[in-house]
Design an enzyme around this catalytic site. Structure first.
Site, PDB file in Angstrom:
ATOM      1  N   LYS A 143      -6.765   3.497  -3.336  1.00  0.00           N
ATOM      2  CA  LYS A 143      -6.986   3.506  -1.920  1.00  0.00           C
ATOM      3  C   LYS A 143      -7.408   5.091  -1.529  1.00  0.00           C
ATOM      4  CE  LYS A 143      -5.179   2.193   2.707  1.00  0.00           C
ATOM      5  NZ  LYS A 143      -4.254   1.343   3.357  1.00  0.00           N
TER       6      LYS A 143
ATOM      7  N   ASP B  36       0.913  -1.143  -0.061  1.00  0.00           N
ATOM      8  CA  ASP B  36      -0.215  -0.030  -0.093  1.00  0.00           C
ATOM      9  C   ASP B  36       0.818   1.134   0.065  1.00  0.00           C
ATOM     10  OD1 ASP B  36      -1.722  -2.003   0.529  1.00  0.00           O
ATOM     11  OD2 ASP B  36      -3.118  -0.928   1.913  1.00  0.00           O
TER      12      ASP B  36
ATOM     13  N   LYS C 109     -10.163   0.552  -2.380  1.00  0.00           N
ATOM     14  CA  LYS C 109     -10.005   0.255  -1.025  1.00  0.00           C
ATOM     15  C   LYS C 109     -10.416   1.413  -0.449  1.00  0.00           C
ATOM     16  CE  LYS C 109      -6.850  -1.203   2.579  1.00  0.00           C
ATOM     17  NZ  LYS C 109      -5.625  -1.895   2.916  1.00  0.00           N
TER      18      LYS C 109
END
Length: 258
Positions: free
Chosen positions: A163, A99, A200
């Site tokens: 995300k 991430d 996300k």
């Protein structure tokens, strides 16, 4: 209530169970990995600081639960070489998913090419089966057109997921940002139907009702058959307990929501 139970069943397997507290310890990681496999199914992944990746990998062997870690976190700095080195170490330690915080301040300043290059360079060191989730930090970008542009840059540079947030700023996941990002994913799908790009939301998602709102939005924009662990994750620490409480008919207590 039956609808909420169905939502909780659906959402549980989409959770990236997270501990990114600054004071996180090895004992906290053991506690976290111990929660990943429940009577109602397993979460998709855990998300931890890089220093805990090797431990998490050991403790989750055989469970099928993935190990994600964060790089360039949480500030989205501009030292690309350090970010690439951090990514390589995490992969050596066994991370399945990275991430990456996009250098969002540089992006807002107009340095699109720099941002794109950093994402590309991180993508280049990932093996084919590792996921790259790019964190836009939408609450700091703020402007809807810029959020859409940031999503497009991340997608073009090779993100497998986009995300919303780190969970470390004043405004984290919102339905407004989610709609913009999912729309960008849907537009990319129209251009290249074979490419899979996931979404996300992270930060502040604490209840089954919260999860239901994001899933309904994804269903509306992407279609009812789109959501799965390969296309949708919730980044959260408290959501799992809330989902289990819903499934077991208990009143949930709000937790944190990274």
């Amino acid at each position: 209530m039956s609808d909420m139970i169905e939502t909780a069943k659906r959402a549980l397997g989409l959770v990236d169970l997270t501990n990114l507290n600054e004071d996180c310890t090895e004992a906290d990681i053991t506690s976290l990995t111990g929660r990943t496999v429940t009577d109602h199914g397993s979460v998709a992944a855990i998300c931890v600081w890089p220093r805990f990746v090797a431990q998490a990998v050991r403790e989750l062997t055989g469970t099928g639960v993935k190990v994600a870690t964060v790089v360039n976190f949480p500030t989205g700095g501009i030292d690309t070489a350090s970010v690439v080195a951090e990514t390589k170490q995490a992969l050596e330690d066994g991370a399945d998913e990275i991430d990456l915080v996009m250098p969002y301040k540089a992006f807002v300043e107009g340095r699109k090419g720099f941002v794109e290059e950093q994402i590309i360079r991180v993508r280049e060191v990932l093996p084919e089966d590792a996921l790259l989730k790019v964190i836009l930090e939408t609450g700091e970008i703020k402007d809807p057109l810029l959020i859409h542009a940031a999503a497009n840059v991340a997608i073009a540079a090779g993100a497998d997921f986009i995300k919303t947030s780190t969970g470390k700023v004043a405004v984290n996941a919102t339905l407004e940002a989610a709609e913009i990002m999912l729309t960008a994913i849907e537009e990319a799908r129209r251009d290249d139907p074979e490419r899979v790009i996931g979404f996300k939301p992270a930060g502040g998602i604490r209840t089954a009702e919260d999860a239901a709102a994001y899933l309904a939005l994804a269903d509306r924009i992407m279609g009812h058959n789109w959501v799965s662990a390969s296309t949708f994750r919730f980044g959260a620490s408290g959501l799992l307990d809330a989902l289990i409480d819903t499934l077991e008919g208990k009143d949930s207590v709000e937790g944190q929501g990274y």
